[in-house]
Scaffold this motif. Structure first.
Motif, PDB file in Angstrom:
ATOM      1  N   MET A   1       0.821  -1.038  -0.057  1.00  0.00           N
ATOM      2  CA  MET A   1      -0.096   0.016   0.097  1.00  0.00           C
ATOM      3  C   MET A   1       0.866   1.291  -0.021  1.00  0.00           C
ATOM      4  O   MET A   1       0.549   2.258  -0.696  1.00  0.00           O
ATOM      5  CB  MET A   1      -0.857   0.002   1.243  1.00  0.00           C
ATOM      6  CG  MET A   1      -1.627   0.993   1.345  1.00  0.00           C
ATOM      7  SD  MET A   1      -3.277   0.964   0.153  1.00  0.00           S
ATOM      8  CE  MET A   1      -4.190   2.243   0.580  1.00  0.00           C
ATOM      9  N   VAL A   2       1.982   1.254   0.693  1.00  0.00           N
ATOM     10  CA  VAL A   2       2.797   2.446   0.847  1.00  0.00           C
ATOM     11  C   VAL A   2       3.547   2.800  -0.581  1.00  0.00           C
ATOM     12  O   VAL A   2       3.543   3.893  -0.930  1.00  0.00           O
ATOM     13  CB  VAL A   2       3.935   2.223   2.019  1.00  0.00           C
ATOM     14  CG1 VAL A   2       5.007   3.379   1.727  1.00  0.00           C
ATOM     15  CG2 VAL A   2       3.338   1.964   3.236  1.00  0.00           C
ATOM     16  N   MET A   3       3.883   1.724  -1.401  1.00  0.00           N
ATOM     17  CA  MET A   3       4.414   1.756  -2.590  1.00  0.00           C
ATOM     18  C   MET A   3       3.597   2.208  -3.594  1.00  0.00           C
ATOM     19  O   MET A   3       3.602   3.246  -4.388  1.00  0.00           O
ATOM     20  CB  MET A   3       4.977   0.242  -3.026  1.00  0.00           C
ATOM     21  CG  MET A   3       5.446   0.211  -4.711  1.00  0.00           C
ATOM     22  SD  MET A   3       7.017   1.454  -4.280  1.00  0.00           S
ATOM     23  CE  MET A   3       8.295   0.274  -4.928  1.00  0.00           C
ATOM     24  N   PHE A   4       2.097   1.842  -3.509  1.00  0.00           N
ATOM     25  CA  PHE A   4       0.907   2.370  -4.251  1.00  0.00           C
ATOM     26  C   PHE A   4       0.935   3.939  -4.280  1.00  0.00           C
ATOM     27  O   PHE A   4       0.799   4.851  -4.846  1.00  0.00           O
ATOM     28  CB  PHE A   4      -0.163   1.550  -4.193  1.00  0.00           C
ATOM     29  CG  PHE A   4      -1.143   2.258  -4.955  1.00  0.00           C
ATOM     30  CD1 PHE A   4      -1.249   2.015  -6.421  1.00  0.00           C
ATOM     31  CD2 PHE A   4      -2.491   2.919  -4.270  1.00  0.00           C
ATOM     32  CE1 PHE A   4      -2.414   2.549  -6.850  1.00  0.00           C
ATOM     33  CE2 PHE A   4      -3.322   3.379  -5.236  1.00  0.00           C
ATOM     34  CZ  PHE A   4      -3.413   3.202  -6.467  1.00  0.00           C
ATOM     35  N   LEU A   5       1.142   4.451  -2.701  1.00  0.00           N
ATOM     36  CA  LEU A   5       0.734   5.764  -2.546  1.00  0.00           C
ATOM     37  C   LEU A   5       1.958   6.350  -2.910  1.00  0.00           C
ATOM     38  O   LEU A   5       1.792   7.525  -3.547  1.00  0.00           O
ATOM     39  CB  LEU A   5       0.492   5.876  -1.063  1.00  0.00           C
ATOM     40  CG  LEU A   5       0.344   7.091  -0.373  1.00  0.00           C
ATOM     41  CD1 LEU A   5      -0.851   7.898  -0.912  1.00  0.00           C
ATOM     42  CD2 LEU A   5       0.312   7.372   1.059  1.00  0.00           C
ATOM     43  N   PHE A   6       3.105   5.860  -2.907  1.00  0.00           N
ATOM     44  CA  PHE A   6       4.355   6.578  -3.416  1.00  0.00           C
ATOM     45  C   PHE A   6       4.385   6.628  -4.916  1.00  0.00           C
ATOM     46  O   PHE A   6       4.432   7.905  -5.495  1.00  0.00           O
ATOM     47  CB  PHE A   6       5.310   5.843  -3.112  1.00  0.00           C
ATOM     48  CG  PHE A   6       6.720   6.355  -3.763  1.00  0.00           C
ATOM     49  CD1 PHE A   6       7.556   7.457  -3.073  1.00  0.00           C
ATOM     50  CD2 PHE A   6       7.358   5.910  -4.857  1.00  0.00           C
ATOM     51  CE1 PHE A   6       8.534   8.072  -3.481  1.00  0.00           C
ATOM     52  CE2 PHE A   6       8.495   6.241  -5.094  1.00  0.00           C
ATOM     53  CZ  PHE A   6       9.183   7.466  -4.843  1.00  0.00           C
ATOM     54  N   LEU A   7       3.752   5.973  -5.803  1.00  0.00           N
ATOM     55  CA  LEU A   7       3.654   5.962  -6.987  1.00  0.00           C
ATOM     56  C   LEU A   7       2.625   6.917  -7.554  1.00  0.00           C
ATOM     57  O   LEU A   7       2.923   7.629  -8.361  1.00  0.00           O
ATOM     58  CB  LEU A   7       3.305   4.553  -7.820  1.00  0.00           C
ATOM     59  CG  LEU A   7       4.569   3.624  -7.678  1.00  0.00           C
ATOM     60  CD1 LEU A   7       3.912   2.266  -8.291  1.00  0.00           C
ATOM     61  CD2 LEU A   7       5.515   4.134  -8.617  1.00  0.00           C
ATOM     62  N   VAL A   8       1.384   6.826  -6.849  1.00  0.00           N
ATOM     63  CA  VAL A   8       0.326   7.960  -7.103  1.00  0.00           C
ATOM     64  C   VAL A   8       1.006   9.404  -6.880  1.00  0.00           C
ATOM     65  O   VAL A   8       0.889  10.208  -7.598  1.00  0.00           O
ATOM     66  CB  VAL A   8      -0.716   7.646  -6.112  1.00  0.00           C
ATOM     67  CG1 VAL A   8      -1.969   9.033  -6.435  1.00  0.00           C
ATOM     68  CG2 VAL A   8      -1.439   6.579  -6.591  1.00  0.00           C
ATOM     69  N   ILE A   9       1.752   9.646  -5.630  1.00  0.00           N
ATOM     70  CA  ILE A   9       2.216  10.944  -5.593  1.00  0.00           C
ATOM     71  C   ILE A   9       3.255  11.456  -6.413  1.00  0.00           C
ATOM     72  O   ILE A   9       3.373  12.336  -7.143  1.00  0.00           O
ATOM     73  CB  ILE A   9       2.786  10.992  -3.788  1.00  0.00           C
ATOM     74  CG1 ILE A   9       1.705  10.935  -2.905  1.00  0.00           C
ATOM     75  CG2 ILE A   9       3.800  12.245  -3.701  1.00  0.00           C
ATOM     76  CD1 ILE A   9       2.318  10.815  -1.524  1.00  0.00           C
ATOM     77  N   ALA A  10       4.156  10.440  -6.900  1.00  0.00           N
ATOM     78  CA  ALA A  10       5.252  10.693  -7.793  1.00  0.00           C
ATOM     79  C   ALA A  10       4.547  11.000  -9.194  1.00  0.00           C
ATOM     80  O   ALA A  10       4.997  12.042 -10.011  1.00  0.00           O
ATOM     81  CB  ALA A  10       5.902   9.675  -8.024  1.00  0.00           C
ATOM     82  N   LEU A  11       3.511  10.313  -9.523  1.00  0.00           N
ATOM     83  CA  LEU A  11       2.745  10.673 -10.694  1.00  0.00           C
ATOM     84  C   LEU A  11       1.990  11.945 -10.754  1.00  0.00           C
ATOM     85  O   LEU A  11       1.996  12.886 -11.727  1.00  0.00           O
ATOM     86  CB  LEU A  11       1.671   9.396 -11.223  1.00  0.00           C
ATOM     87  CG  LEU A  11       0.980   9.583 -12.314  1.00  0.00           C
ATOM     88  CD1 LEU A  11       1.590   9.489 -13.585  1.00  0.00           C
ATOM     89  CD2 LEU A  11      -0.309   8.679 -12.494  1.00  0.00           C
ATOM     90  N   ALA A  12       1.640  12.401  -9.620  1.00  0.00           N
ATOM     91  CA  ALA A  12       0.870  13.822  -9.553  1.00  0.00           C
ATOM     92  C   ALA A  12       1.842  14.708  -9.685  1.00  0.00           C
ATOM     93  O   ALA A  12       1.871  15.964 -10.176  1.00  0.00           O
ATOM     94  CB  ALA A  12       0.134  13.633  -8.181  1.00  0.00           C
ATOM     95  N   VAL A  13       3.120  14.509  -9.061  1.00  0.00           N
ATOM     96  CA  VAL A  13       4.341  15.460  -9.309  1.00  0.00           C
ATOM     97  C   VAL A  13       4.722  15.591 -10.836  1.00  0.00           C
ATOM     98  O   VAL A  13       5.060  16.820 -10.978  1.00  0.00           O
ATOM     99  CB  VAL A  13       5.374  15.239  -8.285  1.00  0.00           C
ATOM    100  CG1 VAL A  13       6.596  16.003  -8.502  1.00  0.00           C
ATOM    101  CG2 VAL A  13       5.122  15.361  -6.973  1.00  0.00           C
ATOM    102  N   VAL A  14       4.788  14.577 -11.314  1.00  0.00           N
ATOM    103  CA  VAL A  14       5.277  14.705 -12.772  1.00  0.00           C
ATOM    104  C   VAL A  14       4.195  15.379 -13.439  1.00  0.00           C
ATOM    105  O   VAL A  14       4.544  16.191 -14.348  1.00  0.00           O
ATOM    106  CB  VAL A  14       5.482  13.210 -13.370  1.00  0.00           C
ATOM    107  CG1 VAL A  14       5.626  13.126 -14.691  1.00  0.00           C
ATOM    108  CG2 VAL A  14       6.685  12.563 -12.685  1.00  0.00           C
ATOM    109  N   VAL A  15       3.083  14.816 -13.413  1.00  0.00           N
ATOM    110  CA  VAL A  15       1.879  15.651 -14.282  1.00  0.00           C
ATOM    111  C   VAL A  15       1.623  17.346 -13.920  1.00  0.00           C
ATOM    112  O   VAL A  15       1.575  17.819 -14.654  1.00  0.00           O
ATOM    113  CB  VAL A  15       0.465  14.939 -13.994  1.00  0.00           C
ATOM    114  CG1 VAL A  15      -0.577  15.691 -14.485  1.00  0.00           C
ATOM    115  CG2 VAL A  15       0.403  13.616 -14.420  1.00  0.00           C
ATOM    116  N   ALA A  16       1.855  17.533 -12.557  1.00  0.00           N
ATOM    117  CA  ALA A  16       1.947  18.924 -12.266  1.00  0.00           C
ATOM    118  C   ALA A  16       3.159  19.588 -12.807  1.00  0.00           C
ATOM    119  O   ALA A  16       3.053  20.812 -13.699  1.00  0.00           O
ATOM    120  CB  ALA A  16       2.013  19.100 -10.844  1.00  0.00           C
ATOM    121  N   ALA A  17       4.169  19.143 -12.907  1.00  0.00           N
ATOM    122  CA  ALA A  17       5.467  19.524 -13.613  1.00  0.00           C
ATOM    123  C   ALA A  17       5.203  19.808 -14.990  1.00  0.00           C
ATOM    124  O   ALA A  17       5.740  20.959 -15.645  1.00  0.00           O
ATOM    125  CB  ALA A  17       6.666  18.981 -13.170  1.00  0.00           C
TER     126      ALA A  17
END
Length: 119
Positions: A1-17
């Motif tokens: 679950m932690v890994m999934f949360l990390f991937l979602v946050i990383a994806l959000a940061v990349v999309v925002a950038a």
């Protein structure tokens, strides 16, 4: 679950950038077309081509090798100058052969005894 949360946050940061880069890119629009690269040190038009000129000659690279027009221009110029030099060398060698023949003729004429010396 932690890994999934990390991937979602990383994806959000990349999309925002990416969104900020595209939207905040300024009003300049697309990049202007670059001028095609040309030969930097072309052969000198005001004097004969020397060995150093040919050694410094570099053609810019394009998608399929070199620009054919640049290479054709350089080869045409070099061919014309070589033909001109060959013609000049042939003229000078002809003049030298004529001068040697004339000198040899004068030498033979001077070696003949004068008519009054024969008596």
């Amino acid at each position: 679950m932690v890994m999934f949360l990390f991937l979602v946050i990383a994806l959000a940061v990349v999309v925002a950038a990416v969104t900020l880069a595209v939207v905040g890119g300024g009003d300049s629009g697309p990049l202007p077309d670059a001028a095609p690269e040309r030969v930097r040190d072309a052969l000198p038009p005001d004097r004969p081509v020397g060995r150093g000129d040919v050694e410094r000659l570099r053609f810019p690279l394009v998608v399929r090798g070199y620009r054919m027009a640049d290479v054709d221009d350089a080869l045409g110029r070099l061919g014309a100058e070589l033909a001109e030099r060959d013609a000049r060398i042939a003229d000078l060698e002809s003049a030298l052969a004529g001068a040697r023949a004339a000198a040899a003729h004068r030498h033979v004429v001077m070696d003949k005894p004068a008519p009054e010396d024969q008596q």
